[in-house]
Every structure is written in structure tokens, then in C-alpha cells.
Design a protein around this motif. Structure first.
Motif, PDB file in Angstrom:
ATOM      1  N   THR A 133       0.826  -1.194   0.000  1.00 40.37           N
ATOM      2  CA  THR A 133       0.000   0.000   0.000  1.00 40.37           C
ATOM      3  C   THR A 133       0.863   1.249   0.000  1.00 40.37           C
ATOM      4  O   THR A 133       2.057   1.189   0.294  1.00 40.37           O
ATOM      5  N   ARG A 181       0.176   5.948  -0.312  1.00 39.64           N
ATOM      6  CA  ARG A 181      -0.830   6.979  -0.518  1.00 39.64           C
ATOM      7  C   ARG A 181      -0.228   8.215  -1.155  1.00 39.64           C
ATOM      8  O   ARG A 181       0.985   8.424  -1.108  1.00 39.64           O
ATOM      9  N   GLU A 220      -0.937  12.317  -1.019  1.00 31.58           N
ATOM     10  CA  GLU A 220      -1.632  13.414  -0.355  1.00 31.58           C
ATOM     11  C   GLU A 220      -1.769  14.573  -1.332  1.00 31.58           C
ATOM     12  O   GLU A 220      -0.867  14.812  -2.144  1.00 31.58           O
ATOM     13  N   PHE A 276      -8.521   1.369  -4.357  1.00 32.24           N
ATOM     14  CA  PHE A 276      -8.308   2.705  -3.831  1.00 32.24           C
ATOM     15  C   PHE A 276      -9.267   2.986  -2.692  1.00 32.24           C
ATOM     16  O   PHE A 276     -10.403   2.511  -2.696  1.00 32.24           O
ATOM     17  N   ASN A 294      -9.586   9.480   1.405  1.00 29.02           N
ATOM     18  CA  ASN A 294      -9.699  10.101   2.716  1.00 29.02           C
ATOM     19  C   ASN A 294      -9.874  11.601   2.491  1.00 29.02           C
ATOM     20  O   ASN A 294      -8.947  12.278   2.073  1.00 29.02           O
ATOM     21  N   CYS A 342      -6.218  12.534   0.776  1.00 23.19           N
ATOM     22  CA  CYS A 342      -5.333  11.539   0.175  1.00 23.19           C
ATOM     23  C   CYS A 342      -6.119  10.412  -0.466  1.00 23.19           C
ATOM     24  O   CYS A 342      -7.282  10.177  -0.152  1.00 23.19           O
ATOM     25  N   ILE A 343      -5.438   9.746  -1.377  1.00 21.50           N
ATOM     26  CA  ILE A 343      -5.927   8.508  -1.963  1.00 21.50           C
ATOM     27  C   ILE A 343      -4.928   7.436  -1.565  1.00 21.50           C
ATOM     28  O   ILE A 343      -3.726   7.587  -1.779  1.00 21.50           O
ATOM     29  N   GLU A 344      -5.432   6.377  -0.965  1.00 21.97           N
ATOM     30  CA  GLU A 344      -4.581   5.236  -0.628  1.00 21.97           C
ATOM     31  C   GLU A 344      -4.777   4.179  -1.708  1.00 21.97           C
ATOM     32  O   GLU A 344      -5.909   3.882  -2.100  1.00 21.97           O
ATOM     33  N   CYS A 345      -3.675   3.642  -2.184  1.00 25.76           N
ATOM     34  CA  CYS A 345      -3.693   2.581  -3.185  1.00 25.76           C
ATOM     35  C   CYS A 345      -3.209   1.298  -2.527  1.00 25.76           C
ATOM     36  O   CYS A 345      -2.153   1.296  -1.880  1.00 25.76           O
ATOM     37  N   THR A 346      -3.971   0.233  -2.670  1.00 28.47           N
ATOM     38  CA  THR A 346      -3.582  -1.070  -2.144  1.00 28.47           C
ATOM     39  C   THR A 346      -3.578  -2.063  -3.296  1.00 28.47           C
ATOM     40  O   THR A 346      -4.539  -2.141  -4.057  1.00 28.47           O
ATOM     41  N   LEU A 360       0.507   5.452  -8.003  1.00 29.49           N
ATOM     42  CA  LEU A 360       0.575   6.762  -7.353  1.00 29.49           C
ATOM     43  C   LEU A 360       1.268   7.793  -8.240  1.00 29.49           C
ATOM     44  O   LEU A 360       0.855   8.958  -8.295  1.00 29.49           O
ATOM     45  N   CYS A 382      -2.805   3.436   7.535  1.00 28.88           N
ATOM     46  CA  CYS A 382      -3.355   4.794   7.694  1.00 28.88           C
ATOM     47  C   CYS A 382      -4.826   4.810   7.396  1.00 28.88           C
ATOM     48  O   CYS A 382      -5.373   3.965   6.792  1.00 28.88           O
TER      49      CYS A 382
END
Length: 167
Positions: free
Chosen positions: A31, A33, A35, A89, A92, A101-105, A128, A167
Motif C-alpha cells: 500500500t 498513498r 496526499e 483505492f 480520505n 489523500c488517496i490510498e492505493c492497495t 501513485l 493509515c
């Protein structure tokens, strides 16, 4: 203490010989992210930006990054990504005074003699970076952060699960 597998007994760099390793189902989850300002996130979420559906493009970029890992990382073995690679995705949103932010997993899987941690990590970074590329014209202050392996399973070293909360 573990030995450094990419060095031979004379200290020379080499590609690890995986010929004798067991063929097992292997998975990895990574993962990270990015921001950004809340208004940048709003542009991404609308899906009608100049460069199109950003997250759709980013998902493809992440998969492509996983597939190209051995081309980018000198000592990585090329591997078949089957059953495949999943790029997800989560968003947040924060108030207008803070970053969003976007978190990518990414979950990568293979059945083979070597793991897929590098493929998952490369896919996260590629995804990202693609978000950054798509929105850099409106927000050059975006920050890629917290890229890390969350877990891996399969192979002779067994399983690993990160103990630090996400996060």
C-alpha cells in the motif's frame, strides 16, 4: 540474521537461482498513498478531468507496473502474475485546511518459485505516480508517502504481516 541473497560467496552481485525452490501459491499486499489538496481530490473524483477517468487509468497503470517489475528492478525475476493483480483505492477527505489523500492497495499473486512482493510495491508506486502525472498541472504539491509491504504469503520464508496499523 538473514543472508543477503543477491550476493554470492565472493560478495559479487548475482540473480538468485530459484530453480530448486518449491512452486507454491504466493501473494503479497502493498500500500501507499498520495496526499493532495481537497480540490485536487474533487477533480479526480468527478471522473471528467482533461485526462479522463483518472482512477480507471491509474488502475491499469498499477497492473502494468506489476507486469514490468523485472524490467525496472535489475535482479527481479520475470514472473507470471496469475491469478493476477488487483489495484484498489480508498479516499480520505479532510477539511479544506488539510490535505486529502488517496490510498492505493495492491494484491499480487503468482504460482511459482519466487514471491511477488516487488510486483505489489512497484504497482503501488506506478499507480501513485500516475495520479501525480494526471493532476500535476493543478497541484504540484502532491506527496507520495507510506509505500510499504503489508503482507506476503507463500514460499520458504513463510508469511509476513506488518504489525504497524495502516493509515
Amino acid at each position: 540474521m538473514s543472508t543477503l541473497t543477491h550476493f554470492d560467496t565472493h560478495g559479487q552481485v548475482h540473480m538468485v537461482d530459484v530453480a530448486a525452490k518449491a512452486i507454491t501459491h504466493r501473494t503479497a499486499v502493498a500500500t501507499g498513498r498520495i496526499e493532495m489538496r481537497p480540490e485536487t481530490l474533487a477533480l479526480i473524483e468527478t471522473g471528467n478531468a482533461k485526462k479522463g477517468d483518472v482512477l480507471g487509468i491509474v488502475r491499469i497503470a498499477g497492473i502494468q507496473g506489476a507486469k514490468k517489475t523485472s524490467d525496472l528492478i535489475p535482479l527481479c525475476h520475470p514472473i507470471a502474475l496469475a491469478p493476477g493483480v488487483a489495484v484498489d483505492f480508498s479516499v480520505n477527505r479532510t477539511n479544506s485546511l488539510q490535505a486529502s489523500c488517496i490510498e492505493c492497495t495492491v494484491t499480487s499473486e503468482t504460482v511459482g518459485p519466487t514471491g511477488v512482493e516487488m510486483e505489489a510495491l512497484t504497482a503501488v508506486q506506478t499507480a501513485l505516480l500516475t495520479i501525480y502525472d494526471a493532476r500535476k498541472a493543478v497541484d504540484r504539491s502532491m506527496t507520495i508517502t507510506d509505500v510499504r509491504l503489508l503482507e506476503k504469503h507463500g514460499g520458504q520464508s513463510g508469511s509476513f504481516t506488518r504489525e504497524i496499523p495502516r493509515c
